[in-house]
Motif scaffolding. Structure first.
Motif, PDB file in Angstrom:
ATOM      1  N   ASN A 629       0.837  -1.195   0.000  1.00 46.24           N
ATOM      2  CA  ASN A 629       0.000   0.000   0.000  1.00 46.24           C
ATOM      3  C   ASN A 629       0.878   1.254   0.000  1.00 46.24           C
ATOM      4  OD1 ASN A 629      -2.243   1.656   0.018  1.00 46.24           O
ATOM      5  ND2 ASN A 629      -2.708   1.348   2.196  1.00 46.24           N
ATOM      6  N   LEU A 630       1.777   1.309  -0.969  1.00 43.16           N
ATOM      7  CA  LEU A 630       2.744   2.403  -1.015  1.00 43.16           C
ATOM      8  C   LEU A 630       2.082   3.751  -1.278  1.00 43.16           C
ATOM      9  CD1 LEU A 630       5.640   0.645  -2.955  1.00 43.16           C
ATOM     10  CD2 LEU A 630       5.523   1.180  -0.503  1.00 43.16           C
ATOM     11  N   LEU A 631       0.891   3.764  -1.857  1.00 43.31           N
ATOM     12  CA  LEU A 631       0.168   5.019  -2.074  1.00 43.31           C
ATOM     13  C   LEU A 631      -0.544   5.486  -0.813  1.00 43.31           C
ATOM     14  CD1 LEU A 631      -1.401   4.292  -5.588  1.00 43.31           C
ATOM     15  CD2 LEU A 631       0.741   5.481  -5.063  1.00 43.31           C
ATOM     16  N   ASN A 632      -0.497   4.678   0.232  1.00 39.99           N
ATOM     17  CA  ASN A 632      -1.139   4.995   1.517  1.00 39.99           C
ATOM     18  C   ASN A 632      -2.630   5.284   1.343  1.00 39.99           C
ATOM     19  OD1 ASN A 632      -0.818   5.192   4.341  1.00 39.99           O
ATOM     20  ND2 ASN A 632      -0.781   7.420   4.238  1.00 39.99           N
ATOM     21  N   GLU A 633      -3.287   4.426   0.528  1.00 35.34           N
ATOM     22  CA  GLU A 633      -4.719   4.590   0.296  1.00 35.34           C
ATOM     23  C   GLU A 633      -5.530   4.058   1.477  1.00 35.34           C
ATOM     24  OE1 GLU A 633      -7.007   4.230  -2.870  1.00 35.34           O
ATOM     25  OE2 GLU A 633      -5.720   5.372  -4.212  1.00 35.34           O
ATOM     26  N   GLU A 634      -6.692   4.652   1.647  1.00 36.53           N
ATOM     27  CA  GLU A 634      -7.649   4.108   2.611  1.00 36.53           C
ATOM     28  C   GLU A 634      -8.392   2.967   1.922  1.00 36.53           C
ATOM     29  OE1 GLU A 634     -11.719   5.747   4.136  1.00 36.53           O
ATOM     30  OE2 GLU A 634     -10.133   6.620   5.400  1.00 36.53           O
ATOM     31  N   ILE A 635      -8.060   1.738   2.304  1.00 35.07           N
ATOM     32  CA  ILE A 635      -8.587   0.558   1.632  1.00 35.07           C
ATOM     33  C   ILE A 635      -9.628  -0.113   2.519  1.00 35.07           C
ATOM     34  CG2 ILE A 635      -8.027  -1.718   0.704  1.00 35.07           C
ATOM     35  CD1 ILE A 635      -5.264  -0.658   0.022  1.00 35.07           C
ATOM     36  N   ARG A 636     -10.839  -0.150   2.027  1.00 38.69           N
ATOM     37  CA  ARG A 636     -11.920  -0.873   2.707  1.00 38.69           C
ATOM     38  C   ARG A 636     -12.415  -1.946   1.752  1.00 38.69           C
ATOM     39  NH1 ARG A 636     -13.569   2.178   7.231  1.00 38.69           N
ATOM     40  NH2 ARG A 636     -12.737   4.306   7.201  1.00 38.69           N
ATOM     41  N   VAL A 637     -12.507  -3.181   2.233  1.00 37.05           N
ATOM     42  CA  VAL A 637     -12.879  -4.283   1.347  1.00 37.05           C
ATOM     43  C   VAL A 637     -14.320  -4.695   1.609  1.00 37.05           C
ATOM     44  CG1 VAL A 637     -10.539  -5.133   1.022  1.00 37.05           C
ATOM     45  CG2 VAL A 637     -11.850  -5.952   2.960  1.00 37.05           C
ATOM     46  N   SER A 638     -15.038  -4.946   0.525  1.00 40.96           N
ATOM     47  CA  SER A 638     -16.469  -5.214   0.602  1.00 40.96           C
ATOM     48  C   SER A 638     -16.789  -6.544   1.261  1.00 40.96           C
ATOM     49  CB  SER A 638     -17.075  -5.181  -0.801  1.00 40.96           C
ATOM     50  OG  SER A 638     -16.454  -6.149  -1.637  1.00 40.96           O
ATOM     51  N   THR A 639     -15.816  -7.447   1.353  1.00 47.58           N
ATOM     52  CA  THR A 639     -16.046  -8.770   1.934  1.00 47.58           C
ATOM     53  C   THR A 639     -15.847  -8.788   3.449  1.00 47.58           C
ATOM     54  OG1 THR A 639     -13.766  -9.289   1.320  1.00 47.58           O
ATOM     55  CG2 THR A 639     -15.505 -10.071  -0.140  1.00 47.58           C
ATOM     56  N   SER A 640     -15.577  -7.643   4.054  1.00 50.26           N
ATOM     57  CA  SER A 640     -15.329  -7.569   5.490  1.00 50.26           C
ATOM     58  C   SER A 640     -16.529  -6.983   6.219  1.00 50.26           C
ATOM     59  CB  SER A 640     -14.089  -6.711   5.770  1.00 50.26           C
ATOM     60  OG  SER A 640     -13.946  -6.478   7.161  1.00 50.26           O
ATOM     61  N   VAL A 641     -16.939  -7.617   7.305  1.00 52.88           N
ATOM     62  CA  VAL A 641     -18.011  -7.058   8.122  1.00 52.88           C
ATOM     63  C   VAL A 641     -17.525  -5.837   8.890  1.00 52.88           C
ATOM     64  CG1 VAL A 641     -19.194  -9.276   8.357  1.00 52.88           C
ATOM     65  CG2 VAL A 641     -17.487  -8.607  10.057  1.00 52.88           C
ATOM     66  N   LEU A 642     -16.218  -5.611   8.911  1.00 54.24           N
ATOM     67  CA  LEU A 642     -15.650  -4.444   9.590  1.00 54.24           C
ATOM     68  C   LEU A 642     -15.292  -3.321   8.619  1.00 54.24           C
ATOM     69  CD1 LEU A 642     -13.202  -6.089  12.173  1.00 54.24           C
ATOM     70  CD2 LEU A 642     -15.559  -5.363  12.532  1.00 54.24           C
ATOM     71  N   LYS A 643     -15.790  -3.373   7.399  1.00 53.31           N
ATOM     72  CA  LYS A 643     -15.345  -2.405   6.383  1.00 53.31           C
ATOM     73  C   LYS A 643     -15.602  -0.960   6.797  1.00 53.31           C
ATOM     74  CE  LYS A 643     -19.668  -2.606   3.724  1.00 53.31           C
ATOM     75  NZ  LYS A 643     -20.286  -2.906   2.424  1.00 53.31           N
ATOM     76  N   ASP A 644     -16.662  -0.707   7.576  1.00 53.80           N
ATOM     77  CA  ASP A 644     -16.965   0.662   7.998  1.00 53.80           C
ATOM     78  C   ASP A 644     -16.215   1.056   9.264  1.00 53.80           C
ATOM     79  OD1 ASP A 644     -18.785   0.958   5.891  1.00 53.80           O
ATOM     80  OD2 ASP A 644     -20.393   0.037   7.065  1.00 53.80           O
ATOM     81  N   ILE A 645     -15.571   0.082   9.904  1.00 49.33           N
ATOM     82  CA  ILE A 645     -14.889   0.343  11.169  1.00 49.33           C
ATOM     83  C   ILE A 645     -13.383   0.305  11.017  1.00 49.33           C
ATOM     84  CG2 ILE A 645     -14.544  -0.516  13.529  1.00 49.33           C
ATOM     85  CD1 ILE A 645     -17.349  -1.723  13.354  1.00 49.33           C
ATOM     86  N   ALA A 646     -12.892  -0.684  10.274  1.00 49.23           N
ATOM     87  CA  ALA A 646     -11.454  -0.933  10.228  1.00 49.23           C
ATOM     88  C   ALA A 646     -10.977  -1.099   8.793  1.00 49.23           C
ATOM     89  CB  ALA A 646     -11.103  -2.171  11.043  1.00 49.23           C
ATOM     90  N   PRO A 647     -10.430  -0.047   8.174  1.00 51.37           N
ATOM     91  CA  PRO A 647      -9.800  -0.223   6.860  1.00 51.37           C
ATOM     92  C   PRO A 647      -8.540  -1.058   6.986  1.00 51.37           C
ATOM     93  CG  PRO A 647      -9.376   1.984   7.703  1.00 51.37           C
ATOM     94  CD  PRO A 647     -10.343   1.337   8.655  1.00 51.37           C
ATOM     95  N   LEU A 648      -8.003  -1.486   5.844  1.00 43.18           N
ATOM     96  CA  LEU A 648      -6.744  -2.224   5.866  1.00 43.18           C
ATOM     97  C   LEU A 648      -5.603  -1.285   6.241  1.00 43.18           C
ATOM     98  CD1 LEU A 648      -6.990  -4.544   2.728  1.00 43.18           C
ATOM     99  CD2 LEU A 648      -7.896  -4.883   5.047  1.00 43.18           C
ATOM    100  N   ALA A 649      -4.447  -1.878   6.519  1.00 48.11           N
ATOM    101  CA  ALA A 649      -3.296  -1.099   6.964  1.00 48.11           C
ATOM    102  C   ALA A 649      -2.860  -0.102   5.896  1.00 48.11           C
ATOM    103  CB  ALA A 649      -2.141  -2.031   7.313  1.00 48.11           C
ATOM    104  N   GLY A 650      -2.304   1.022   6.348  1.00 47.32           N
ATOM    105  CA  GLY A 650      -1.762   2.015   5.445  1.00 47.32           C
ATOM    106  C   GLY A 650      -0.401   1.587   4.922  1.00 47.32           C
ATOM    107  N   ARG A 651       0.387   2.566   4.488  1.00 43.45           N
ATOM    108  CA  ARG A 651       1.696   2.264   3.911  1.00 43.45           C
ATOM    109  C   ARG A 651       2.538   1.448   4.901  1.00 43.45           C
ATOM    110  NH1 ARG A 651       3.268   7.064   3.194  1.00 43.45           N
ATOM    111  NH2 ARG A 651       2.558   7.294   1.023  1.00 43.45           N
TER     112      ARG A 651
END
Length: 661
Positions: A629-651
């Motif tokens: 995630n070198l662009l340091n994007e806010e990544i939320r995945v649709s298959t996660s029940v936590l998508k609105d609470i916990a995005p994936l890790a940043g850079r």
């Protein structure tokens, strides 16, 4: 379990008798193959798996994609996404199917954890010590369980050795990750003492809360830390006609649940396995293989103060006996039997009584057959599995029995030199899980109050797949189209009703009711790759795209569906230097179930890796750096029940060193 004890005793005696008189042979150490699919009934190469589409991760590719969980490690593979329940728990999702519809194996045996029960439960299959990870679908899945509608993932660590080494060999690795100040180590080693092969492996991971791009909730996902360590050892007696061995392993893991009001899960598992193979066991047969495993799994769900809320336990004993026969009328293949006995419990830490799901004993008996042959220019294969599943809960709930029949058939034709087309049709049946039948209480980690239905029918899935492939040469490609119609599909519907721990009106838990309806999953996958010098030096390129869409018949989309994705990878190897870069673009996902409210925004994930290997006198030392995630994007995945609470890790920048001897 009288049947299990009888099979166990018979197979142990059959395996040991010829081995005790066999002359041993010492084999030169062979490199781990990156193409042979061990879970395939035909031990076929990855490129030959058009009837059972496969991917094998191993070697440098596996090390570069290694994540904190199995789902994270596989999340960029064709047709595979992840449940992404924080850093501690992420399970593979294949073609939009998750949970118990995707079977996870370790060395061909079920991991026997509770990760299929709920997304907050971690998979115990450990990527850090794996030598290869296999993704498999199609007829081969019938060897391992009728419920593997989506497919299966096999984590291979070769803890029970199958060959003798002339001298000790091993690998050790340490790495540090910036995004969570994580420190990880892993090691494995093999040696021999006469006719006995020895193996040891272990890993450790200590990571803090991980950082995310700045947002309204801050730059850290609170309560996402994890601490884990594993240790395993095995030994086997090896002769000219086979081997017989045993292993023991343990895993301990403590990880947080983001958004769960400070909840954590304290997990522990001890596993015992035996494995034996006898070549040419009797006239007409090439191989007899026997496996048995016993797993003692448990985890405690802790509240914010560290006090126990619910204690989960799953004790499982599994056996497999498989025979590979010589060609009969042109057909060759394998058949066998499998048994499994499990005792599941989820008890309240305060009262000791059943909490969300009652104590349930389940017994499974199965017989399977998988065959293939050449018919003119076409190669055909077929498989069938008969399975009986019985669930007996305590506390007055009704017991249930299910008779399952699953079968598959397919063919592949060469349409030109190096080009082939294949078609596979299959029917797979799955018994409802213990939680789907008998849930009736709070699940603190997911903040839901779960309600099952003891009258559920078995699921029946009908799948049709069309595949095209060019699997040789510098330029290779594949494309798959599939449709999966499932009768009586079971899913959890989360509504706006708020309840307390007793199921009364409250403000803590959302009601989740398991329901059944017909569903259809359709999708497509395509991948093209270029290797300047396959398996050697030079440039390599890969581009892929996948999509799947699951819907309830006349009732909208299935929940937690994956986004459409496209990706590109480039790698280059010259001498001791190796590097690569990858870009994954996921599109916005707006296909929501009737009870889902939030679409998932698209994202672009840029990763890169670079390594340099020093050849020392007795070892190879590889220094590496991996960026995710070198662009340091806010990544939320649709298959996660936590998508609105916990995005994936940043850079995240990971640096490390690996020593192999």
């Amino acid at each position: 379990m009288h049947v299990q004890r009888t099979i166990l005793a018979t197979a142990v005696l059959a395996a040991l008798a010829p081995l005790s008189f066999a002359q041993t042979t010492t084999k030169q150490q062979q490199p781990i193959s990156t193409v042979v699919v061990t879970a395939s009934p035909f031990a076929a190469a990855e490129g030959d798996q058009i009837l059972t589409p496969a991917k094998v991760l191993s070697g440098d590719e596996l090390r570069a994609k290694l994540g904190s969980s199995l789902g994270d490690t596989l999340s960029s593979e064709l047709g595979v996404s992840a449940s992404a329940f924080g850093a501690g728990a992420s399970r593979p999702i294949i073609r939009g199917l998750e949970g118990n519809r995707v079977k996870v194996l370790e060395n061909g045996m079920s991991v026997s954890d509770l990760s299929g029960l709920s997304n907050d439960h971690a998979v115990t299959g450990e990527s850090a010590t794996a030598r290869q990870i296999e993704i498999l679908r199609g007829p081969a899945a019938l060897l391992y369980g009728s419920g593997a509608i989506g497919g299966l993932v096999n984590v291979v660590n070769e803890r029970i050795p199958t060959e003798l080494h002339e001298k000790p060999t091993g690998v050790a690795e340490t790495r540090y990750s910036s995004v969570d100040h994580g420190k990880a180590v892993s090691f494995s080693g093999d040696a021999a003492a006469g006719q006995v092969a020895l193996h040891v492996d272990g890993s450790g991971n200590d990571s803090g809360d991980y950082h995310v791009p700045d947002g309204p909730d801050g730059d850290t996902v609170l309560n996402s830390a994890l601490r884990q360590h594993t240790l395993g050892a095995g030994a086997s007696y090896i002769g000219e006609r086979g081997f017989f061995g045993a292993s023991v392993s343990s895993l301990k893991k403590l990880y947080g649940i983001p958004g769960g009001e400070g909840a954590r899960i304290d997990m522990e598992q001890t596993r015992y396995d035996i494995d034996g193979q006898l070549d040419q066991p009797m006239p007409g047969f090439d191989k007899l293989r026997f496996k048995a495993g016993h797993t003692d799994y448990g985890h405690v769900e802790l509240n914010a103060e560290g006090g126990p809320e619910t204690i989960f336990s799953n004790r499982s004993t599994e056996t497999r006996l498989e025979l590979t026969h010589k060609p009969i009328a042109g057909w060759d293949g394998s058949f066998g039997v499998q048994t499994e006995h499990t005792r599941f419990s989820g008890l309240s830490a305060d009262s000791g009584e059943s909490a969300t799901v009652p104590v349930t004993v389940s017994d499974t008996y199965a017989a399977f057959l998988v065959e293939q042959r050449q018919v003119g220019s076409a190669r055909v294969n077929a498989g069938v599995r008969l399975e009986s599943v019985k669930r007996e809960p305590e506390g007055g709930m009704p017991g249930r029995s299910f008779d399952l029949l699953s079968y598959s058939a397919g063919a592949v034709w060469p349409v030109a030199q190096d080009y082939s087309v294949g078609v596979t049709a299959s029917v797979a049946q799955r018994a409802p899980g213990t939680d789907e039948l008998y849930s009736g209480g709070p699940h603190e980690s997911t903040l839901t109050y779960d309600i099952g239905n003891p009258n559920f029918k078995k699921e029946t899935s009908r799948n049709l797949e069309l595949s095209f492939r060019k699997s040789t040469g510098m330029l290779r490609w594949q494309a798959n189209l599939f449709e999966n119609r499932v009768r009586d599909f079971i899913y959890g519907e989360v509504n706006d009703t708020l309840l307390d721990d007793e199921g009364m009106p409250g403000d803590e838990l959302r009601e989740r009711i398991f329901r059944q309806a017909d569903a259809t999953i359709r999708g497509a996958e395509a991948e093209i790759s270029y290797n300047q010098h396959p398996g050697s030096q030079g440039l390599s390129l890969r581009a892929f795209g996948d999509l799947s869409r699951g819907s309830l018949d006349d009732a909208g989309s299935l929940p937690l569906q994956p986004a459409k994705r496209v990706g590109f990878e480039a790698g280059y190897k010259h001498g001791a230097l190796r590097g690569g870069v990858s870009v994954l673009r996921a599109l916005k996902q707006e296909r929501l179930a009737s009870f889902e409210t939030t679409p998932t925004p698209g994202y672009t994930q840029l990763d890169a890796n670079l390594s340099y290997t020093q050849h020392l006198r007795n070892a190879d030392l590889t220094w590496f750096i991996i960026g995710k995630n070198l662009l340091n994007e806010e990544i939320r995945v649709s298959t996660s029940v936590l998508k609105d609470i916990a995005p994936l890790a940043g850079r995240n920048i990971t640096v490390g060193v690996r020593a192999a001897f």
